[in-house]
Design an enzyme around this catalytic site. Structure first.
Site, PDB file in Angstrom:
ATOM      1  N   ASP A 171       0.232  -3.546   8.614  1.00 51.71           N
ATOM      2  CA  ASP A 171      -1.205  -3.381   8.855  1.00 51.71           C
ATOM      3  C   ASP A 171      -1.853  -4.758   9.005  1.00 51.71           C
ATOM      4  O   ASP A 171      -1.593  -5.664   8.220  1.00 51.71           O
ATOM      5  CB  ASP A 171      -1.855  -2.667   7.668  1.00 51.71           C
ATOM      6  N   HIS A 220       0.847  -1.198   0.000  1.00 47.30           N
ATOM      7  CA  HIS A 220       0.000   0.000   0.000  1.00 47.30           C
ATOM      8  C   HIS A 220       0.885   1.253   0.000  1.00 47.30           C
ATOM      9  O   HIS A 220       1.921   1.298   0.670  1.00 47.30           O
ATOM     10  CB  HIS A 220      -0.913   0.015   1.226  1.00 47.30           C
ATOM     11  N   ASP A 258       0.878   4.139   1.345  1.00 48.43           N
ATOM     12  CA  ASP A 258       1.312   4.843   2.555  1.00 48.43           C
ATOM     13  C   ASP A 258       2.460   4.120   3.257  1.00 48.43           C
ATOM     14  O   ASP A 258       2.986   4.624   4.246  1.00 48.43           O
ATOM     15  CB  ASP A 258       0.135   5.105   3.505  1.00 48.43           C
ATOM     16  N   HIS A 259       2.852   2.963   2.727  1.00 50.10           N
ATOM     17  CA  HIS A 259       4.003   2.242   3.285  1.00 50.10           C
ATOM     18  C   HIS A 259       5.174   2.180   2.298  1.00 50.10           C
ATOM     19  O   HIS A 259       6.237   1.686   2.670  1.00 50.10           O
ATOM     20  CB  HIS A 259       3.587   0.819   3.695  1.00 50.10           C
ATOM     21  N   HIS A 299      -4.476  -8.798   6.262  1.00 49.40           N
ATOM     22  CA  HIS A 299      -4.826  -7.405   5.930  1.00 49.40           C
ATOM     23  C   HIS A 299      -5.661  -7.476   4.651  1.00 49.40           C
ATOM     24  O   HIS A 299      -5.980  -8.565   4.176  1.00 49.40           O
ATOM     25  CB  HIS A 299      -3.537  -6.590   5.763  1.00 49.40           C
TER      26      HIS A 299
END
Lengths: 415, 415
Positions: A293, A101, A103-104, A223
């Protein structure tokens, strides 16, 4: 094929100027300093879930171990967060991605460009920065399938030149292809071809890497997309030696002082007069569990058992009376269901997992952007204290909420 | 093909849930507000070349025109810079990329994720955020060949879901393929298929877009990779009407007051008694030239002639006695040659181009990371003042050095 062929054939064509052979080691080999335990200093560079805010950047965590720095996740802006922290960018030699993802991972290619002396090329001549520094080992990136393709395509389309090598090792899930790169863009001139595709065994990636005293394992955690958690397990450490207990005995029996080396390692030593001396018991090494996550990290429980530190996400919490955005119909159960449905955890879920693996400390991260990271603001601090409290009410250990630039150390055990 | 097929077939497969037809306009159509001139407010969100520093983020510039916000370049961290600025992210409806180097585009996909309500999907159910909001027009991105492929691949590999549509229009160079997407990854579910491939005519892309009163043109400017500069040219504006000059005449002759509409537009109006009244002369509209990285922007000179504002890079300067990093053997000529060889400009080159196109104002940006953007620090300010001075010594107009969060306005001309 047509356009990929265009990519390869024209705009992005670069001669493979450098042979990647054993002159480009892709691991840091142990040296003396690596045999010594150091405090593990974890600096939280980004603690936001999804969208950054004025107080929280996207996910990134640096773990310093002596002169090595290992990065876990690399959201947008990590490079600049490092500049504002006590982490030295040039010391980052391994980067571990939990999942793909944005944001990572959005900060990964910009970070590589900064770390590996990236440039945009020259006009009408060869850029000396394009010639790889073969004396420096490749920066190693570990992550799920797609990490290699993501980095390669971003470097290709932005036409970035790097002066050092990098390599991407992928932790492949059972359903993933066992080989290949997940893209047919050809390798970047600075990408080492030694990237491994690491297969699961018994549902985990046990000891997929050893660096000095530290063994790295990983396991899949649940996740919305494939995601992993990492476990860093240190070798057992020598026990504390009381010289007064051993040296007079060595002297008395005329045994060479070099025997102290074995004694310090906890071995049994036979003195010149036949006496057996036993070194102090070795102390267990430290263990750190760093999750991505997740709404259910069960598969990493066995590897993470008795961790000194668990880093667990806590994206959303039910905070009636404290969080003005709480809806009237909300209950803890409803918030937890909603949080899980998006692949995330509440503080209570994090606390329960810390208890399950008997962790000695729990640090929460990956907070919804609505939870400000400004502890100087009393309402924000009250919310973070409440989140901490929700986890602590379940966990059986110390609990902290991380904020950007905060450092937590796991010290070398003293006994 | 194998792995691209995997990308398309398994991990990244997404049903095309939405038809992109005319229900998804890819332009903002003019409405009343668009017919009114507003100040052009340019906020510099990032003014660093290559690597960011504590005082400068990577390249990004927002131009606010009434309720529209247009972004020029989008380096890493632009989203967070916007959060700290007076720019409202939700108002960005067009993004113009000058070239594909990472320091100008690394922030684009993170920005789209934030702007278009991106998410990482749900567990075991459909994410309502995956269903495109078809009532909102697509955010438009313009840039050279590869912009579309870059955005598509980054969204695909990070498995990002967007709740609104975007579209990428590419300014194709003569050597570029005339059609196609430069990748065979299939379109993202939120990518509108109406992306145009805009061909050059007579060496430029003239009037490739019209938004309200503003026509957008572009031209290739020389850098180490294909790069463009943008010219925003406003339609001519109505002249200032002195009502006392006209209204008594209309009343006297019994001519309907609606004639004032034509008068305001500068037209000739025949009154009821046969008298001819002439509206005030129309004033020329404003012109803003925004360049990307360049060592020679000659090809945009004709389009940019008489600009009210020129934004020109000034990556490096020779500052003996001021910049302690000046090498003893450095001369202005040597620094300029080195700067040009990397595709960049000195302040003097920027000043000369401002003079060449008879610009009314010049703002410098894209400073080497060694030039701090902290004007509160006297040595840093002295360096920036000197850079400004070097350009001003050549240009025949006002000159400014930009810093992050600084806003410069081009006001509506008053006469």
């Amino acid at each position: 094929m047509g356009f990929i062929a265009s990519v390869q054939g024209t705009l992005l064509a670069r001669p493979h100027r450098h042979l990647f052979t054993s002159i480009l080691p892709t691991r840091f080999y142990s040296h003396m300093a690596k045999a010594q335990p150091h405090p593990f200093c974890l600096t939280f560079l980004g603690t936001a879930s999804a969208v950054p805010s004025s107080t929280r950047s996207q996910s990134a965590l640096a773990l310093r171990n002596g002169t090595d720095t290992w990065l876990f996740d690399c959201g947008e802006g990590t490079q600049r967060q490092i500049q504002g922290s006590n982490v030295k960018m040039g010391r980052i030699n391994k980067i571990f991605i939990t999942h793909l993802h944005g944001d990572h991972i959005f900060g990964l290619v910009p970070l590589l460009a900064g770390l590996l002396n990236g440039s945009g090329g020259m006009v009408d001549e060869d850029d000396p920065r394009e010639f790889l520094n073969v004396n420096k080992p490749a920066v190693e990136i570990y992550g799920p399938l797609g990490a290699r393709a993501y980095v390669r395509s971003a470097l290709a389309f932005t036409q970035t030149t790097l002066a050092q090598a990098y390599v991407v090792h992928e932790l492949r899930f059972p359903d993933d292809p066992k080989t290949g790169d997940f893209t047919n863009l050809r390798k970047h001139h600075s990408e080492s071809p030694s990237g491994r595709n690491i297969q699961q065994e018994d549902g985990v990636w046990k000891d997929f890497l050893k660096d000095g005293l530290v063994s790295f394992s990983a396991a899949p955690i649940l996740h919305s997309i494939p995601c992993v958690g990492y476990v860093l397990a240190e070798d057992s450490l020598p026990g504390k030696v009381d010289p007064q207990k051993y040296i007079p005995e060595l002297k008395r029996t005329g045994t060479p002082m070099t025997a102290m080396r074995d004694i310090k390692e906890g071995k049994r030593v036979k003195l010149n007069d036949g006496t057996i001396l036993e070194g102090p018991s070795r102390r267990p090494g430290r263990k750190v569990v760093i999750l991505g996550d997740t709404y259910d990290p069960s598969a990493i429980a066995a590897l993470g058992q008795d961790a000194d530190l668990l880093i667990h996400e806590a994206t959303n919490a039910h905070l009636p009376g404290l969080d003005p955005r709480t809806k009237e119909e909300d209950t803890h159960e409803l918030v937890e269901r909603r949080t899980k449905s998006r692949g995330h955890s509440t503080p209570q879920m994090a606390g329960a997992f810390a208890k399950r693996i008997n962790a000695k400390a729990l640090v929460l991260n990956h907070f919804s952007t609505k939870y400000s990271g400004n502890d100087d603001d009393p309402p924000s601090k009250a919310i973070m204290d409440a989140i901490r409290g929700l986890a602590a009410g379940v966990a059986d250990c110390e609990v902290h909420c991380s904020r950007d630039f905060w450092t937590y150390s796991v010290e070398v055990p003293t006994e």
